[in-house]
Design a protein around this motif. Structure first.
Motif, mmCIF file in Angstrom:
data_model
loop_
_atom_site.group_PDB
_atom_site.id
_atom_site.type_symbol
_atom_site.label_atom_id
_atom_site.label_comp_id
_atom_site.label_asym_id
_atom_site.label_seq_id
_atom_site.Cartn_x
_atom_site.Cartn_y
_atom_site.Cartn_z
ATOM 1 N N LEU A 134 -3.637 2.045 -3.314
ATOM 2 C CA LEU A 134 -3.415 3.402 -2.824
ATOM 3 C C LEU A 134 -4.462 3.738 -1.780
ATOM 4 O O LEU A 134 -5.613 3.332 -1.894
ATOM 5 C CB LEU A 134 -3.530 4.416 -3.976
ATOM 6 N N GLN A 140 -3.566 4.140 -12.578
ATOM 7 C CA GLN A 140 -2.145 3.860 -12.834
ATOM 8 C C GLN A 140 -1.630 2.762 -11.890
ATOM 9 O O GLN A 140 -0.752 1.972 -12.260
ATOM 10 C CB GLN A 140 -1.336 5.153 -12.621
ATOM 11 N N ALA A 141 -2.194 2.711 -10.675
ATOM 12 C CA ALA A 141 -1.696 1.769 -9.664
ATOM 13 C C ALA A 141 -2.103 0.323 -9.955
ATOM 14 O O ALA A 141 -1.396 -0.605 -9.543
ATOM 15 C CB ALA A 141 -2.214 2.183 -8.291
ATOM 16 N N LYS A 158 0.833 -1.204 0.000
ATOM 17 C CA LYS A 158 0.000 0.000 0.000
ATOM 18 C C LYS A 158 0.867 1.253 0.000
ATOM 19 O O LYS A 158 1.864 1.338 0.724
ATOM 20 C CB LYS A 158 -0.909 0.005 1.232
ATOM 21 N N LEU A 172 0.370 -1.795 -11.692
ATOM 22 C CA LEU A 172 1.607 -1.815 -10.896
ATOM 23 C C LEU A 172 1.483 -2.753 -9.690
ATOM 24 O O LEU A 172 2.461 -3.035 -8.992
ATOM 25 C CB LEU A 172 1.949 -0.395 -10.411
ATOM 26 N N VAL A 207 7.362 2.914 -6.943
ATOM 27 C CA VAL A 207 7.220 1.505 -7.339
ATOM 28 C C VAL A 207 8.521 0.996 -7.956
ATOM 29 O O VAL A 207 8.985 -0.111 -7.658
ATOM 30 C CB VAL A 207 6.002 1.317 -8.288
ATOM 31 N N VAL A 235 -0.135 -2.260 -6.837
ATOM 32 C CA VAL A 235 -0.135 -1.648 -5.507
ATOM 33 C C VAL A 235 -1.499 -1.010 -5.239
ATOM 34 O O VAL A 235 -2.190 -0.597 -6.163
ATOM 35 C CB VAL A 235 0.967 -0.572 -5.350
ATOM 36 N N LEU A 290 4.410 8.178 -8.005
ATOM 37 C CA LEU A 290 3.980 6.778 -7.888
ATOM 38 C C LEU A 290 4.950 5.873 -8.639
ATOM 39 O O LEU A 290 5.412 4.844 -8.127
ATOM 40 C CB LEU A 290 2.548 6.625 -8.423
ATOM 41 N N SER A 291 5.263 6.277 -9.869
ATOM 42 C CA SER A 291 6.158 5.477 -10.678
ATOM 43 C C SER A 291 7.546 5.374 -10.016
ATOM 44 O O SER A 291 8.147 4.291 -9.973
ATOM 45 C CB SER A 291 6.177 6.125 -12.063
ATOM 46 N N GLN A 341 1.773 11.238 -10.589
ATOM 47 C CA GLN A 341 2.044 10.016 -11.358
ATOM 48 C C GLN A 341 3.542 9.711 -11.350
ATOM 49 O O GLN A 341 3.950 8.554 -11.258
ATOM 50 C CB GLN A 341 1.522 10.186 -12.780
#
Ligand code: DQA
Length: 151
Positions: A50, A42-43, A7, A46, A145, A48, A141-142, A138
């Motif tokens: 949020l 977007q997550a 998370k 990936l 990760v 994950v 986040l990228s 974004q």
């Protein structure tokens, strides 16, 4: 060894609930809900989850950081709004965490009024993204990760 839950915590500080209406020439026309929806999309690939939190109150954000201290999460994306420039309490609460922390600002705080050039958090977070509008979330986040996947 303690397992990290997959998370990432997204935190937005004061006045960011007014995005879309608030000085759109500086902060853009997307609402916070729209930014969060894009980020949640977007997550998914990936892998994950949020969690989104917004508050106009310094103490509520400190409480949230204490809560996630116990949760052992993967990372934090935080736009502290004006608390960036004023809050030692937020700095101290962030210092509790050992996960990657990205400080983000929609506007480029270094191109604005002198009082916005100081961040009380910049030297204790993993990194800062400033001036890329909603894309900053974004990018954060990228970055988190990718860092986690590499470690
Ligand atoms: C902000 C910049 C801060 O100086 C301001 O107080 C905000 C928003 C940004 O996203 O550009 O509320 O954090």
């Amino acid at each position: 060894m303690t397992q990290k839950i997959k998370k990432i915590q997204v935190i937005n500080g004061p006045n960011l609930n007014m995005l879309g209406k608030r000085e759109p020439e500086i902060y853009g026309s997307l609402t916070l809900d729209q930014i969060n929806t894009n980020l949640a999309q977007q997550a998914i690939p990936l892998g994950v989850a949020l969690d989104f939190f917004q508050s106009n109150h310094e103490g509520a954000i400190v409480d949230k950081l204490h809560e996630i201290f116990d949760e052992n999460i993967l990372g934090v994306i935080i736009n502290p709004g004006a608390f960036t420039h004023t809050s030692i309490a937020l700095r101290d609460a962030l210092l509790l965490l050992t996960c990657p922390i990205v400080e983000i600002h929609l506007s480029n705080i270094y191109k604005r009024e002198a009082f916005r050039h100081t961040s009380l958090l910049a030297d204790i977070v993993t990194g800062q993204i400033t001036g890329f509008g909603h894309y900053g979330y974004q990018m954060a986040l990228s970055a988190i990760v990718n860092m986690i996947n590499e470690s």
